[in-house]
Enzyme design. Structure first.
Site, PDB file in Angstrom:
ATOM      1  N   LYS A 247     135.048  93.981  61.208  1.00 45.73           N
ATOM      2  CA  LYS A 247     133.887  94.119  62.071  1.00 45.73           C
ATOM      3  C   LYS A 247     133.711  92.857  62.910  1.00 45.73           C
ATOM      4  O   LYS A 247     133.326  92.923  64.063  1.00 45.73           O
ATOM      5  CB  LYS A 247     132.653  94.394  61.204  1.00 45.73           C
ATOM      6  CG  LYS A 247     132.704  95.802  60.605  1.00 45.73           C
ATOM      7  CD  LYS A 247     131.675  96.030  59.526  1.00 45.73           C
ATOM      8  CE  LYS A 247     132.232  95.690  58.166  1.00 45.73           C
ATOM      9  NZ  LYS A 247     131.437  96.204  57.049  1.00 45.73           N
TER      10      LYS A 247
HETATM   11  N1  GLU Z   1     131.182  93.387  50.932  1.00 43.92           N
HETATM   12  C1  GLU Z   1     132.589  93.145  50.942  1.00 43.92           C
HETATM   13  C2  GLU Z   1     133.176  93.480  52.309  1.00 43.92           C
HETATM   14  O1  GLU Z   1     132.610  94.247  53.052  1.00 43.92           O
HETATM   15  C3  GLU Z   1     133.340  93.976  49.926  1.00 43.92           C
HETATM   16  C4  GLU Z   1     133.009  93.656  48.546  1.00 43.92           C
HETATM   17  C5  GLU Z   1     133.829  94.354  47.485  1.00 43.92           C
HETATM   18  O2  GLU Z   1     134.317  95.474  47.697  1.00 43.92           O
HETATM   19  O3  GLU Z   1     133.945  93.760  46.414  1.00 43.92           O
HETATM   20  O4  GLU Z   1     134.207  92.978  52.665  1.00 43.92           O
END
Ligand code: GLU
Length: 299
Positions: A247
């Site tokens: 993103k």
């Molecule tokens: N929030 C993290 C991300 O969007 C992923 C966390 C996870 O899957 O452990 O990259």
């Protein structure tokens, strides 16, 4: 003998932008694996880093997942509401002598590494290895900026269901890592371990871009006396420059008005032939059978 815990999986996006082709792969893989195990699939919004977030992104991600037929079982957990659980975990670590305050600035960490004759080695995530300056207490006159975990020496091993045994020497490569940042924000590593446990997650399925974090999460779970989930890291989608599509690098939102196209591309990326066009629920049921058949052959 006790029965194994029923399968609980999850998708944990950071709301830094709308769902793009790369995040759909992680969402679909975790959903398929949960369904193939007749388990539950949970959704967690990882909104711990406001400067990197985009207003409206969390709602847009939830909406897009719904239009792709990927509906979470149960309440959506939002990390920005979970500060007291993270504070409690930090308190436990400090009480056990495993969490400690650090007064170092980034510059001081970089300089102390150079003065020790080292090079400014950076972890895969671009951080500097922490040399342990505040491990034995803050120097007089220093105040706590961040909180760190006292990382044990030695190699950490864990099993990935696809990649096999993984090992990482966290003490040598990363050092005592941050639990709470100098800007007061909770570190991803602490939040993810606390929340995966609180949500009863048995299986983490996510992209290989997070493989470099898994060892830290295993060490942290051990320090908290918690079991780690099983791990499956799936290939990430590369952008035009060969880097992971993200993103932050402006990956575009998927077109949720064409769910089968979006899901079919994600399936191909996961090495599976997508089912023929069908109503979304039937298509997803067929996709689950394909995922399950491959898993059975592979194990
Ligand atoms: N929030 C993290 C991300 O969007 C992923 C966390 C996870 O899957 O452990 O990259």
């Amino acid at each position: 003998m006790s029965a194994p815990a029923p399968y609980v999986g999850r998708f944990a996006p950071s709301p830094t932008g709308p769902l793009h082709a790369g995040s759909v792969v992680a969402a679909l893989a975790s959903w398929l694996d949960a369904r193939a195990h007749r388990g539950r699939w949970l959704l967690r919004i990882e909104d711990l880093d406001p400067p990197r977030e985009q207003p409206g992104a969390a709602a847009s991600i939830v909406d897009t997942l719904g239009r792709l037929g990927l509906h979470p079982d149960g309440e959506i957990v939002v990390q920005s509401t979970r500060g007291s659980a993270y504070a409690e975990a930090l308190g436990t670590l400090v009480a056990r002598g495993l969490g400690y305050p650090c007064g170092c600035t980034r510059r001081e960490i970089a300089d102390s590494v150079l003065h020790a004759g080292g090079t400014r080695t950076r972890t895969r995530h671009g951080e500097l290895r922490y040399p342990g300056t505040c491990r034995d207490g803050l120097a007089p006159g220093r105040t706590a900026r961040a909180w760190r975990l006292r990382v044990p020496d030695g190699v950490v091993r864990f099993e990935d269901r696809r990649l096999g045994t993984q090992s990482q020497d966290i003490a040598a490569e990363i050092g005592d890592f941050v639990l709470k940042r100098a800007d007061g924000l909770w570190a991803y590593q602490l939040a993810v371990v606390v929340d995966d446990t609180a949500q009863g997650v048995t299986d983490v399925v996510r992209g290989t871009d997070l493989l470099g974090s898994t060892g830290r999460q295993v060490v942290l779970a051990r320090a908290l006396g918690l079991p780690s989930p099983r791990w499956l890291h799936v290939p990430v989608v590369a952008g035009a420059d060969g880097d992971k599509l993200s993103k932050q690098t402006g990956a575009t939102a998927v077109d949720a008005s064409r769910p089968l196209e979006v899901l079919g591309a994600a399936m191909r990326h996961l090495g599976l032939e997508p089912p023929a066009d069908a109503p979304l629920d039937a298509w997803l049921a067929d996709a689950t059978a394909r995922w399950a058949a491959r898993r059975l052959r592979a194990s």
